[in-house]
Design an enzyme around this catalytic site. Structure first.
Site, PDB file in Angstrom:
ATOM      1  N   ASN A   9      49.802  -1.890  30.846  1.00  0.00           N
ATOM      2  CA  ASN A   9      48.988  -1.501  32.183  1.00  0.00           C
ATOM      3  C   ASN A   9      49.830  -2.227  33.590  1.00  0.00           C
ATOM      4  OD1 ASN A   9      47.255  -0.626  34.146  1.00  0.00           O
ATOM      5  ND2 ASN A   9      45.566  -1.839  33.361  1.00  0.00           N
ATOM      6  N   TRP A  10      50.411  -1.280  34.041  1.00  0.00           N
ATOM      7  CA  TRP A  10      51.082  -1.905  35.437  1.00  0.00           C
ATOM      8  C   TRP A  10      50.053  -1.791  36.918  1.00  0.00           C
ATOM      9  CZ3 TRP A  10      56.665   0.911  35.737  1.00  0.00           C
ATOM     10  CH2 TRP A  10      57.153   0.541  34.241  1.00  0.00           C
ATOM     11  N   LYS A  11      49.075  -1.085  36.491  1.00  0.00           N
ATOM     12  CA  LYS A  11      48.114  -1.055  37.493  1.00  0.00           C
ATOM     13  C   LYS A  11      48.668  -0.468  38.959  1.00  0.00           C
ATOM     14  CE  LYS A  11      45.408  -4.984  35.510  1.00  0.00           C
ATOM     15  NZ  LYS A  11      44.519  -5.735  35.721  1.00  0.00           N
ATOM     16  N   HIS A  94      39.087   1.852  32.229  1.00  0.00           N
ATOM     17  CA  HIS A  94      39.453   0.518  32.289  1.00  0.00           C
ATOM     18  C   HIS A  94      38.301  -0.157  33.154  1.00  0.00           C
ATOM     19  CE1 HIS A  94      41.505  -2.889  33.909  1.00  0.00           C
ATOM     20  NE2 HIS A  94      42.329  -2.973  32.896  1.00  0.00           N
ATOM     21  N   GLU A  96      38.459  -1.697  35.680  1.00  0.00           N
ATOM     22  CA  GLU A  96      38.535  -1.872  37.072  1.00  0.00           C
ATOM     23  C   GLU A  96      38.157  -0.420  37.723  1.00  0.00           C
ATOM     24  OE1 GLU A  96      42.601  -2.835  37.397  1.00  0.00           O
ATOM     25  OE2 GLU A  96      41.932  -5.087  36.634  1.00  0.00           O
ATOM     26  N   GLU A 166      38.215  -5.571  26.339  1.00  0.00           N
ATOM     27  CA  GLU A 166      38.859  -6.163  27.248  1.00  0.00           C
ATOM     28  C   GLU A 166      37.576  -6.861  28.116  1.00  0.00           C
ATOM     29  OE1 GLU A 166      42.752  -4.828  28.810  1.00  0.00           O
ATOM     30  OE2 GLU A 166      41.357  -3.676  29.978  1.00  0.00           O
ATOM     31  N   GLY A 172      43.347 -10.822  34.152  1.00  0.00           N
ATOM     32  CA  GLY A 172      43.786 -11.096  35.091  1.00  0.00           C
ATOM     33  C   GLY A 172      43.262 -12.452  35.743  1.00  0.00           C
ATOM     34  N   SER A 211      44.496 -11.482  29.697  1.00  0.00           N
ATOM     35  CA  SER A 211      45.397 -12.624  29.876  1.00  0.00           C
ATOM     36  C   SER A 211      46.290 -12.664  28.598  1.00  0.00           C
ATOM     37  CB  SER A 211      44.892 -13.656  30.456  1.00  0.00           C
ATOM     38  OG  SER A 211      44.111 -13.543  31.616  1.00  0.00           O
ATOM     39  N   GLY A 232      48.358  -6.547  30.862  1.00  0.00           N
ATOM     40  CA  GLY A 232      48.427  -6.404  32.495  1.00  0.00           C
ATOM     41  C   GLY A 232      49.628  -7.206  32.897  1.00  0.00           C
ATOM     42  N   GLY A 233      49.288  -8.451  33.657  1.00  0.00           N
ATOM     43  CA  GLY A 233      49.965  -9.170  34.366  1.00  0.00           C
ATOM     44  C   GLY A 233      51.576  -9.257  33.469  1.00  0.00           C
TER      45      GLY A 233
HETATM   46  C1  PEP Z   1      44.736  -5.240  31.868  1.00  0.00           C
HETATM   47  O1  PEP Z   1      44.870  -4.939  33.092  1.00  0.00           O
HETATM   48  O2  PEP Z   1      43.973  -4.497  31.241  1.00  0.00           O
HETATM   49  C2  PEP Z   1      44.731  -6.835  31.442  1.00  0.00           C
HETATM   50  C3  PEP Z   1      43.996  -6.996  30.373  1.00  0.00           C
HETATM   51  O3  PEP Z   1      45.261  -7.592  32.303  1.00  0.00           O
HETATM   52  P1  PEP Z   1      45.721  -9.059  32.391  1.00  0.00           P
HETATM   53  O4  PEP Z   1      46.837  -8.944  30.903  1.00  0.00           O
HETATM   54  O5  PEP Z   1      46.354  -9.274  33.642  1.00  0.00           O
HETATM   55  O6  PEP Z   1      44.642  -9.904  31.993  1.00  0.00           O
END
Ligand code: PEP
Length: 249
Positions: A9-11, A94, A96, A166, A172, A211, A232-233
């Site tokens: 997930n590049w957001k 998600h 967010e 999640e 994040g 993470s 994500g990251g």
């Molecule tokens: C996400 O964006 O769904 C996520 C899990 O981010 P991260 O891996 O950065 O925690």
């Protein structure tokens, strides 16, 4: 046997140059044995992803979609537009989207239903906040988020889709749920689906997100009910995303 799915997930990150470098980096490191992989670029880069990834083993998808099919919905993107751009998957609900953009359980279920109706594979994101965990409400929150979709789409709605657990406190933050914590919630989710249909539950992929990186992925994905990750990251650099793939193949 459920195949691992690794989802990036590049957001709201990226540029044309970054998308090319990242996708070319992923394509340049082939493996005979690989988990299913999908990237979720921002909307403006889906066409670029389509032209770079078409014919490759890596799928692409969108980070959200409109529940509406078409019409006067300025700024929205429909399921059929995503299909037009070759998307196979779409993220739905998600955290967010829920917290920053006010999507409630009914909104999320409507988006999930729209994705299914169009033939996309929705990935339903669920998870509790830190406060909810500390108040021992994790299962109640996850159950409420899950049941909204089960009630709207039926258990058959999970024949094609997937779930991503999640925990909001792990997204994040660099703080990861332990494999035991994640496995417990994944087993709970599978049990809720199994209560309605155990065959569908047995086939359902439940991803963990929060993470995930190359150092913790193998321990997480080794657990019985953890069928991959929503990342994500660590999906923003080819080497980091590939480190996760390589840790599980
Ligand atoms: C996400 O964006 O769904 C996520 C899990 O981010 P991260 O891996 O950065 O925690």
């Amino acid at each position: 046997m459920r195949k691992i799915l690794l989802a990036g997930n590049w957001k709201m990150h990226g540029s044309k140059a970054m998308v090319s470098a990242l996708l070319e980096g992923l394509l340049a490191a082939p493996r005979r044995e690989t988990p299913d992989m999908v990237v979720f670029p921002p909307f403006p880069y889906l066409a670029q992803a389509q032209s770079l990834l078409a014919g490759s083993p890596i799928a692409w998808g969108a980070q959200t979609l409109s529940p509406e099919a078409q019409g006067a919905h300025t700024g929205e993107v429909s399921a059929s537009m995503l299909l037009d751009l070759g998307c196979r998957y779409v993220l739905v609900g998600h955290s967010e989207r829920r917290t920053l953009y006010g999507e409630n359980d009914a909104d999320v279920a409507a988006r999930y239903a729209a994705a299914l109706a169009a033939g996309l594979e929705p990935i339903l994101c669920v998870g509790e906040t830190l406060q909810e965990r500390e108040e021992e409400r994790t299962e109640a929150v996850v159950e409420r988020q899950l049941e909204a979709v089960l009630d709207r789409c039926g258990v058959e709605g999970f024949e094609r889709g997937a779930v991503a657990y999640e925990p909001v406190w792990a997204i994040g933050t660099g703080r990861t749920a332990t494999p035991d914590q994640a496995q417990a919630v994944h087993a709970f989710i599978r049990g809720k689906v199994a209560y309605r249909n155990d065959i569908i539950a047995g086939q359902l992929r439940i991803l963990y997100g929060g993470s995930v990186n190359g150092s913790n992925a193998a321990d997480l994905f080794a657990r019985e009910d953890i069928d991959g990750g929503l990342v994500g990251g660590a999906s923003l650099k080819a080497e980091d995303f590939l480190a996760i793939r390589d840790a599980v193949t």
